[in-house]
Design a protein around this motif. Structure first.
Motif, PDB file in Angstrom:
ATOM      1  N   MET A   1      -6.033-122.647  10.356  1.00  0.00           N
ATOM      2  CA  MET A   1      -4.638-122.962   9.872  1.00  0.00           C
ATOM      3  C   MET A   1      -3.801-121.944  10.823  1.00  0.00           C
ATOM      4  N   ASP A   2      -4.240-120.935  11.783  1.00  0.00           N
ATOM      5  CA  ASP A   2      -3.516-120.296  12.304  1.00  0.00           C
ATOM      6  C   ASP A   2      -3.222-121.007  13.775  1.00  0.00           C
ATOM      7  N   SER A   3      -3.682-121.970  14.010  1.00  0.00           N
ATOM      8  CA  SER A   3      -3.552-122.960  15.295  1.00  0.00           C
ATOM      9  C   SER A   3      -2.374-123.899  14.980  1.00  0.00           C
ATOM     10  N   PRO A   4      -1.363-123.751  15.391  1.00  0.00           N
ATOM     11  CA  PRO A   4      -0.177-124.743  15.073  1.00  0.00           C
ATOM     12  C   PRO A   4      -0.691-126.200  15.209  1.00  0.00           C
ATOM     13  N   ARG A   7      -3.153-126.907  12.420  1.00  0.00           N
ATOM     14  CA  ARG A   7      -2.230-126.908  11.080  1.00  0.00           C
ATOM     15  C   ARG A   7      -1.496-128.138  11.056  1.00  0.00           C
TER      16      ARG A   7
END
Length: 177
Positions: A1-4, A7
């Motif tokens: 979820m940290d990768s735009p 996500r």
């Protein structure tokens, strides 16, 4: 979820199923997740009515042709009807004889060139962005002689549809008189 990017894909509306797989070899673990469903229509205001497809496509095609130094095409109702007939076949391959799809009275064509595209996960409506992407792909993949109908083409017929399953189908007929 940290990768735009990841996500965005995970949270995109329109995907109703997913698959997940894990494999390992030596000390390395590989994981893959695949989403499926009709996809996202994008901005709701960008959805086009069926009557808008040919005009929007013509504008986009002529913009690309102008950049390639080619003359603009004119819209043709007979070619539009033929493109719609090809689309309604429900196959993802072009017929051997596209002339048979021309309506009675649509004569004088010296050549016809057809292009077809299909994509999944495009949403349940056809958008301007969908048409722009397909036409850009066709234009970018063609050589200078055949870009969007080539130098001989004078007219365009265009049809598109989006299924409830998110499958986008597009047919363009480039005619020369």
């Amino acid at each position: 979820m940290d990768s735009p990017g990841h996500r965005k894909n995970i949270l995109t509306e329109g995907f109703d199923s997913f698959g997940f797989g894990v494999a390992s070899r030596n000390d390395t673990v590989y994981a893959v997740q695949t989403f499926s469903g009709p996809g996202d229509d994008g901005a709701a205001g960008d959805a086009l009515a069926g009557t808008e497809f040919p005009g929007t496509a013509l504008r986009l095609v002529n913009d690309r042709r102008a950049k390639a130094g080619l003359e603009p095409l004119a819209r043709d109702a007979g070619l539009e009807q033929a493109a719609q007939g090809i689309l309604q076949q429900g196959t993802e391959t072009l017929p051997d004889d596209i002339f048979r799809f021309l309506p009675e009275g649509s004569t004088g064509w010296t050549s016809l060139q057809a292009q077809m595209a299909a994509a999944g996960g495009s949403g349940t409506t056809v958008t301007g962005e969908d048409l722009s992407t397909v036409i850009a792909d066709w234009s970018d993949a063609a050589d200078a002689e055949s870009i969007l109908g080539g130098g001989a083409a004078t007219h365009l017929g265009f049809a598109a549809e989006a299924g409830d399953n998110g499958r986008l189908s597009v047919v363009a007929l480039f005619g020369a008189k």
